[in-house]
Design a protein around this motif. Structure first.
Motif, PDB file in Angstrom:
ATOM      1  N   MET A   1     -39.089   9.584 -21.842  1.00  0.00           N
ATOM      2  CA  MET A   1     -40.025   8.164 -21.428  1.00  0.00           C
ATOM      3  C   MET A   1     -40.546   8.074 -23.184  1.00  0.00           C
ATOM      4  O   MET A   1     -40.335   6.934 -24.046  1.00  0.00           O
ATOM      5  CB  MET A   1     -41.421   8.593 -20.962  1.00  0.00           C
ATOM      6  N   THR A   2     -41.256   8.756 -23.907  1.00  0.00           N
ATOM      7  CA  THR A   2     -41.356   8.888 -24.663  1.00  0.00           C
ATOM      8  C   THR A   2     -40.515   8.410 -25.763  1.00  0.00           C
ATOM      9  O   THR A   2     -40.422   8.061 -26.943  1.00  0.00           O
ATOM     10  CB  THR A   2     -41.744  10.154 -25.367  1.00  0.00           C
ATOM     11  N   ALA A   3     -38.811   9.061 -25.606  1.00  0.00           N
ATOM     12  CA  ALA A   3     -37.896   9.386 -26.440  1.00  0.00           C
ATOM     13  C   ALA A   3     -37.659   8.025 -26.821  1.00  0.00           C
ATOM     14  O   ALA A   3     -37.441   7.979 -27.418  1.00  0.00           O
ATOM     15  CB  ALA A   3     -37.048  10.515 -25.350  1.00  0.00           C
ATOM     16  N   ALA A   4     -37.264   7.590 -25.193  1.00  0.00           N
ATOM     17  CA  ALA A   4     -36.697   6.018 -25.389  1.00  0.00           C
ATOM     18  C   ALA A   4     -37.935   5.392 -26.560  1.00  0.00           C
ATOM     19  O   ALA A   4     -37.128   4.048 -26.782  1.00  0.00           O
ATOM     20  CB  ALA A   4     -36.752   5.621 -23.423  1.00  0.00           C
ATOM     21  N   GLN A   5     -38.708   5.910 -26.172  1.00  0.00           N
ATOM     22  CA  GLN A   5     -40.049   4.488 -26.555  1.00  0.00           C
ATOM     23  C   GLN A   5     -39.812   4.666 -28.500  1.00  0.00           C
ATOM     24  O   GLN A   5     -39.654   4.052 -29.159  1.00  0.00           O
ATOM     25  CB  GLN A   5     -41.641   4.550 -26.262  1.00  0.00           C
ATOM     26  N   SER A   6     -39.800   5.801 -28.654  1.00  0.00           N
ATOM     27  CA  SER A   6     -39.617   6.217 -29.874  1.00  0.00           C
ATOM     28  C   SER A   6     -38.209   5.821 -30.888  1.00  0.00           C
ATOM     29  O   SER A   6     -38.364   5.492 -31.399  1.00  0.00           O
ATOM     30  CB  SER A   6     -39.291   7.724 -30.281  1.00  0.00           C
ATOM     31  N   LYS A   7     -37.307   5.358 -29.465  1.00  0.00           N
ATOM     32  CA  LYS A   7     -35.430   5.119 -29.840  1.00  0.00           C
ATOM     33  C   LYS A   7     -36.018   4.051 -30.177  1.00  0.00           C
ATOM     34  O   LYS A   7     -35.176   2.776 -31.185  1.00  0.00           O
ATOM     35  CB  LYS A   7     -34.920   5.843 -29.011  1.00  0.00           C
ATOM     36  N   GLU A   8     -36.789   3.166 -29.134  1.00  0.00           N
ATOM     37  CA  GLU A   8     -37.089   1.413 -29.579  1.00  0.00           C
ATOM     38  C   GLU A   8     -38.140   1.110 -30.539  1.00  0.00           C
ATOM     39  O   GLU A   8     -37.733   0.415 -31.542  1.00  0.00           O
ATOM     40  CB  GLU A   8     -37.879   1.258 -28.030  1.00  0.00           C
ATOM     41  N   LEU A   9     -38.588   1.128 -30.939  1.00  0.00           N
ATOM     42  CA  LEU A   9     -39.748   2.019 -32.136  1.00  0.00           C
ATOM     43  C   LEU A   9     -39.512   1.450 -33.237  1.00  0.00           C
ATOM     44  O   LEU A   9     -39.371   0.941 -34.089  1.00  0.00           O
ATOM     45  CB  LEU A   9     -41.314   2.765 -32.413  1.00  0.00           C
TER      46      LEU A   9
ATOM     47  N   GLY B   1     -35.712   1.199 -33.372  1.00  0.00           N
ATOM     48  CA  GLY B   1     -34.747  -0.256 -33.237  1.00  0.00           C
ATOM     49  C   GLY B   1     -35.595  -1.085 -33.622  1.00  0.00           C
ATOM     50  O   GLY B   1     -35.661  -1.683 -34.723  1.00  0.00           O
ATOM     51  N   TYR B   2     -36.724  -1.039 -33.683  1.00  0.00           N
ATOM     52  CA  TYR B   2     -38.224  -2.619 -33.779  1.00  0.00           C
ATOM     53  C   TYR B   2     -38.138  -2.348 -35.169  1.00  0.00           C
ATOM     54  O   TYR B   2     -38.506  -3.415 -36.099  1.00  0.00           O
ATOM     55  CB  TYR B   2     -39.209  -2.280 -33.030  1.00  0.00           C
ATOM     56  N   GLN B   3     -38.242  -1.344 -35.283  1.00  0.00           N
ATOM     57  CA  GLN B   3     -38.773  -1.142 -37.173  1.00  0.00           C
ATOM     58  C   GLN B   3     -37.405  -1.326 -37.777  1.00  0.00           C
ATOM     59  O   GLN B   3     -37.660  -2.460 -38.946  1.00  0.00           O
ATOM     60  CB  GLN B   3     -38.770   0.513 -37.499  1.00  0.00           C
ATOM     61  N   GLN B   4     -36.343  -1.283 -37.903  1.00  0.00           N
ATOM     62  CA  GLN B   4     -35.366  -1.210 -37.729  1.00  0.00           C
ATOM     63  C   GLN B   4     -34.410  -2.661 -38.364  1.00  0.00           C
ATOM     64  O   GLN B   4     -34.523  -3.636 -39.536  1.00  0.00           O
ATOM     65  CB  GLN B   4     -33.466  -0.991 -37.186  1.00  0.00           C
ATOM     66  N   GLN B   5     -35.058  -3.478 -37.051  1.00  0.00           N
ATOM     67  CA  GLN B   5     -35.153  -5.033 -37.512  1.00  0.00           C
ATOM     68  C   GLN B   5     -35.974  -5.847 -37.322  1.00  0.00           C
ATOM     69  O   GLN B   5     -35.792  -6.709 -38.659  1.00  0.00           O
ATOM     70  CB  GLN B   5     -35.613  -5.775 -35.490  1.00  0.00           C
TER      71      GLN B   5
END
Length: 256
Positions: free
Chosen positions: A80-88, A90-94
């Motif tokens: 879950m942490t890895a997924a959230q880190s990946k999502e974060l 992605g948000y940072q890239q956006q």
């Protein structure tokens, strides 16, 4: 001589040994009882150790199960942490993309508003208050940080669309005309964004806006009737019909 010497001796010996045998028996019984009690105590200690071992075994098994559960939970949390880190990420890239977009689009939108203001200033002077207010609202909107870039862009496009629609419509309204003698109430008529006319309320004077000279000019009396008809059509007070209005172009005005 004693006639019973041989018979008395075993009897005396037997009587003499009776106390000794009873004492030995009591001692044996006491020892047996002591051993039984020690055996019972030992069995109690064994039972207690067995219970303690069983409790420790149960605790060990429970600890193993809890450790396995925690291991699974930790693995799940890691995923879950890895997924959230990946999502974060992605948000940072956006966000980085939005920031770059703002750096590119914001100046363009500023220029679009400036061009719109220049266009309104150079256009026919119709609905000056309405168009001026719309332009002022856009100028106030652009620097506001709490308004999204998309909303700002939408409002600019909306203003451009309204200005574009003016070129395909007829419109008549009553307003104030600034003339040499002061303000006069007149009827204005806009033909797209090609021509802008006025006519006094009594219908005795008609005129048009000369875009090259940037002033109002009076037309001859032949335009009064067709202009009154055009005003009635624009207000939907009369059925559409062909209009015979004087149309002057900048090219014609530029001729000597």
């Amino acid at each position: 001589m004693n006639p019973y010497p041989h018979r008395l001796l075993p009897a005396v010996l037997l009587l003499a040994s009776l106390p000794l045998s009873a004492a030995s028996l009591d001692a044996a019984l006491d020892e047996s009882q002591r051993l039984a009690e020690e055996a019972k105590a030992s069995q109690g200690r064994i039972d207690a150790l067995d219970d303690a071992s069983r409790d420790m075994l149960n605790e060990y098994r429970a600890a193993i199960q809890q450790a396995e559960a925690l291991k699974g939970y930790n693995a799940q949390m890691h995923e879950m942490t890895a997924a959230q880190s990946k999502e974060l990420a992605g948000y940072q890239q956006q966000l980085d993309g939005i920031e770059r977009t703002q750096q590119t689009v914001a100046p363009q939108m500023q220029r679009m508003v400036e061009v719109l203001g220049e266009f309104i200033a150079a256009d026919l002077p119709f609905l000056p208050e309405e168009r001026g207010d719309r332009l002022a609202q856009l100028q106030e909107l652009l620097p506001q940080p709490n308004v999204s870039l998309a909303e700002k862009y939408r409002r600019i496009l909306e203003a451009y669309q309204i200005e574009s629609d003016y070129g395909r419509t007829l419109e008549a309204w009553r307003g104030e005309l600034q003339a040499e003698g002061g303000l006069r109430s007149v009827e204005f008529f806009r033909l797209g964004r090609v021509m802008l006319y006025y006519q006094t309320l009594d219908g005795h004077e008609s005129g048009w806006w000369n875009p090259q000279a940037r002033r109002w000019e009076i037309l001859d009396g032949s335009t009064r009737r067709p202009l009154a008809q055009a005003i009635a059509i624009a207000r939907q007070q009369q059925a559409p019909a062909y209009l015979h209005l004087p149309v002057k172009t900048l090219a014609l005005e530029a001729k000597p």
